[in-house]
Design an enzyme around this catalytic site. Structure first.
Site, mmCIF file in Angstrom:
data_model
loop_
_atom_site.group_PDB
_atom_site.id
_atom_site.type_symbol
_atom_site.label_atom_id
_atom_site.label_comp_id
_atom_site.label_asym_id
_atom_site.label_seq_id
_atom_site.Cartn_x
_atom_site.Cartn_y
_atom_site.Cartn_z
ATOM 1 N N SER A 182 -4.828 4.427 -1.661
ATOM 2 C CA SER A 182 -5.621 5.617 -1.362
ATOM 3 C C SER A 182 -6.091 5.627 0.096
ATOM 4 O O SER A 182 -6.490 6.658 0.604
ATOM 5 C CB SER A 182 -6.836 5.654 -2.281
ATOM 6 O OG SER A 182 -7.608 4.484 -2.080
ATOM 7 N N GLU B 208 -14.104 1.832 3.983
ATOM 8 C CA GLU B 208 -13.475 2.942 4.726
ATOM 9 C C GLU B 208 -14.330 3.343 5.935
ATOM 10 O O GLU B 208 -13.831 3.850 6.919
ATOM 11 C CB GLU B 208 -13.248 4.147 3.808
ATOM 12 C CG GLU B 208 -12.142 3.949 2.764
ATOM 13 C CD GLU B 208 -10.720 4.020 3.343
ATOM 14 O OE1 GLU B 208 -10.502 4.735 4.334
ATOM 15 O OE2 GLU B 208 -9.837 3.323 2.795
HETATM 16 N N1 DGL Z 1 -7.743 0.330 -3.000
HETATM 17 C C1 DGL Z 1 -7.692 0.994 -4.243
HETATM 18 C C2 DGL Z 1 -7.720 0.062 -5.410
HETATM 19 O O1 DGL Z 1 -7.160 -0.999 -5.274
HETATM 20 C C3 DGL Z 1 -8.354 2.309 -4.419
HETATM 21 C C4 DGL Z 1 -9.764 2.431 -4.079
HETATM 22 C C5 DGL Z 1 -10.203 3.857 -4.260
HETATM 23 O O2 DGL Z 1 -9.579 4.732 -3.679
HETATM 24 O O3 DGL Z 1 -11.164 4.076 -4.986
HETATM 25 O O4 DGL Z 1 -8.243 0.342 -6.463
#
Ligand code: DGL
Length: 270
Positions: free
Chosen positions: A11, A152
């Protein structure tokens, strides 16, 4: 020998933890990375929305002629049905199985913590696989919804007071349960692993789901005879929001010496 790139997506910046590992163990590979920065976070959304976004991300990667797809996202890996991933035209690997295998190899007291996004924790993906592999394991899950926005937005420096306070609130209960292993079940979390380690203490092994999935991808590529063993690979980054700010995240999370060229993609068209 196959020179087509490996497709990796998340994401946002979390999947860069897998890219860093892939570049280290497979320096000859070209990589196409997609970060859905315009729609992050995924982990607070419904399964239907997560699946719709992930399918678009995968269609974009397939349009780049990738030979293999690594879903470097715990949320996507926990949500996409096996019937869908089995039907893809190229091999696919997610992060859950790899992290579970590493946690089972690491634990001695069979008390394992799992931290991840709300969608991942709700899906029980890690818990079910841990129990399938080690029936007498005790699993302590905890959703940590504020970690992704903190990462982020760059609250990642050692001892950052805001991230440390939130990590203490999220992790205290798991720490008190005496786990000896903690799965960082969201690929954003290794970017604050130093803060998580400060809270959990030195006796707890942290499992980096992105890193473990990259190792698994290496094994799968080797087995399928899809490795590219010659030359120096190049990583190309694509994002659905500002390419400029993502290039800064690449410098921070993959390393200042890495190429960080990023381009914008209108992901809603895929
Ligand atoms: N990095 C992602 C995961 O491993 C997504 C985090 C998100 O967008 O909430 O779950």
């Amino acid at each position: 020998m196959d020179k087509r790139p490996i497709g990796v997506f998340d994401s946002g910046a979390g999947g860069l933890t897998a890219v860093r590992q892939l570049q280290a163990i497979l320096p000859g590979e070209n990589i196409v990375y997609f970060g859905d920065t315009g729609r992050v976070p995924y982990g607070t959304r419904s399964p239907a929305t997560i699946q719709q976004y992930a399918e678009q991300d995968i269609r974009f990667l397939l349009s780049q002629d990738v030979k293999f797809i690594l879903a470097a996202c715990g949320t996507v890996s926990s949500t996409l049905p096996k019937s869908y991933t089995d039907s893809l035209p190229v091999p696919y690997v997610g992060v859950v199985g790899a992290a579970v295998d590493a946690a089972i190899a690491a634990t001695k007291n069979k008390r394992i913590g799992v931290i991840a996004t709300p969608a991942t924790i709700r899906s029980k993906s890690y818990e079910q696989r841990l129990k399938a592999s080690l029936p007498d394991v005790q699993v302590f899950p905890r959703a940590c919804p504020m970690f992704v926005p903190l990462v982020e937005n760059g609250y990642v420096k050692p001892h950052d007071p805001i991230t440390t306070a939130i990590a203490t609130e999220y992790l205290e209960e798991i720490r008190r349960q005496g786990v000896d292993t903690l799965i960082l079940g969201c690929t954003h979390y290794p970017l604050i692993a130093h803060i998580i380690a400060d809270v959990m203490g030195p006796d707890v092994t942290l499992i980096d789901a992105g890193r473990e999935a990259a190792l698994k991808a290496h094994d799968a590529l080797a087995q399928l005879n899809l490795l590219s063993n010659s030359g120096t690979g190049h990583t190309r980054y694509y994002v659905s929001d500002s390419a400029e700010s993502f290039a800064a995240a690449v410098k921070l999370f993959v390393g200042p010496q890495s190429s960080s060229e990023a381009s914008h993609v209108a992901i809603e068209n895929y």
